[in-house]
Design an enzyme around this catalytic site. Structure first.
Site: not given
Ligand code: F6P
Length: 402
Positions: A10, A140, A142, A186-188, A243, A294-295
């Site tokens: 990500g 990351t 996360d 986010m953050g898994r 999340e 957020q990213r």
């Molecule tokens: O691993 C980083 C992340 O942004 C997580 O926080 C999020 O759950 C995941 O990637 C989302 O993945 P994708 O970009 O495949 O939707």
């Protein structure tokens, strides 16, 4: 020799700063001729999709622009490298591509899944008698990688989440109505980013009044009770929810589709909780999913984060030239009042596929908030503003003609 660099997983607002760090350090080392960028992570190596970064980043100005541009300039992938025994052809393709381009070191900027690739490739190269070094550069939002104090990309994401939450607090408090606002972060499976909203207390904010992390068991009934309790004190209740929070027995709007690493796409808990509050409490309620903003919101990036991301990329080059392989670069926070970090390395196999969770000693007894002790960990990571080149009132981004 030549080197190759790729980005994986990500995106973040700082992953291009690490790419710029690798590029600049390689260029100034006097030991590296061509710096290849591999398109779409390791898939670009398998398919021999390599570009000459010396041409793509012609001068210092372009490198500075790259540093400030969010997302992965080289593209990314979510690719699980199979075991060498089961699919040797994939490894042969990677080795032959790198050999064909005279690559002596391969840099992989990524998270825990990408460190699996670093560990596997370096072991394979050693076994085959190849001298190609493989070095992982962490990233990351996360912040869930073991062996490092924090990860590049996290500070900028935490700054965006805090600033946006502060703005939401202002907006949510305007009416003389009872309301609940749920912010999904986010953050898994790790609650670092959601927990980082506690930094707002350093500026006198009380909200978020409730913070829910995936590290703690979540009960819908307790959630509703917590809100009712907060409503006795606050007209507008603001909640940060990760999340990754698991709501048992609910028709949570999550996708059942898993990616190659077995990760479920997690978005939707905020909306589900919004509906729960509407039906059970009945007040005005709104959920806000911060989602990819957020990213990739580099307009509010942390200067500390971008500078550290660049530095750790540059250090990776030093370590590779020093003969290190199968490692991931790490930050060690120095003890003492003033924040500073050392950069060293850890075995990539210790990071591969593993998750570093938010410490339970920083979670309150009710499991619905974060203790003040966590503020000092987060605050240094969001410090500093980045000067951004603007055009027509909008940031200018570095883009590759792919
Ligand atoms: O691993 C980083 C992340 O942004 C997580 O926080 C999020 O759950 C995941 O990637 C989302 O993945 P994708 O970009 O495949 O939707």
């Amino acid at each position: 020799m030549n080197i190759a660099v790729a980005q994986s997983g990500g995106p973040t607002s700082a992953i291009n700063a690490s790419l710029a760090g690798v590029f600049k350090a390689a260029r100034s080392s006097g030991k590296i001729e061509t710096i290849y960028g591999c398109l779409n992570g390791i898939e670009g190596v398998i398919k021999d999709r390599m570009i000459d970064l010396g041409k793509a980043i012609p001068d210092d100005e372009a490198a500075e622009l790259l540093k400030r541009t969010p997302s992965t300039a080289l593209g990314s992938c979510r690719y699980k490298l199979p075991d060498a025994d089961s699919q040797p052809q994939v490894y042969e393709d990677i080795l032959s591509c790198l050999e064909k381009h005279g690559v002596g070191a391969f840099f992989y900027i990524g998270g825990n899944d990408s460190m699996d690739t670093v560990a596997k490739l370096s072991a394979y190269f050693k076994e085959k008698g190849s001298d190609i070094k493989v070095v992982g550069v962490p990233k990351t939002i996360d912040n869930d990688l073991p062996c490092t104090d924090h990860t590049p990309g996290f500070g900028s994401a935490a700054k965006y989440v805090a600033v946006t939450t502060q703005e939401i607090i202002r907006d949510s408090s305007v009416y003389a109505l009872e309301s609940v606002t749920i912010i999904e972060v986010m953050g898994r499976h790790a609650g670092w980013l959601t927990a980082s909203t506690c930094v707002l207390r350093a500026n006198g904010e009380i909200a978020p009044h409730l913070i829910y992390l995936p590290e703690c068991e979540f009960s819908a009934q307790r959630f509703l009770d917590d809100i009712r309790e907060q409503q006795k004190k606050h007209k507008a209740v603001i909640i940060a929810v990760s999340e990754g929070v698991q709501l048992k027995d609910s028709k949570c709007l999550r996708s059942d589709k898993l990616d190659v690493f077995g990760h479920q796409q997690l978005s939707g808990i905020g909306k589900t909780l919004e509906e729960l509050v509407r039906s059970e409490i009945g007040c005005k309620v709104r959920s806000i999913e911060l989602n990819v903003m957020q990213r990739c919101s580099s307009h509010i990036a942390s200067a500390t984060d971008l500078d550290e991301a660049e530095l750790i990329g540059a250090k990776a080059v030093e370590y590779a030239l020093d003969g290190k392989s199968g490692i991931m670069m790490v930050f060690e926070r120095e003890k003492g009042e003033k924040y500073s970090v050392n950069i060293s390395c850890a075995d990539a196999a210790l990071v591969a596929n593993k998750e570093q969770f938010f410490p339970m000693e920083w979670v309150n007894d009710e499991h619905n908030n974060v203790k003040d002790e966590a503020i000092g960990y987060f605050l240094p990571l969001i410090q500093g503003e980045v000067e951004i080149k603007m055009n027509n009132g909008m940031p200018v981004h570095f883009k590759l003609d792919m």
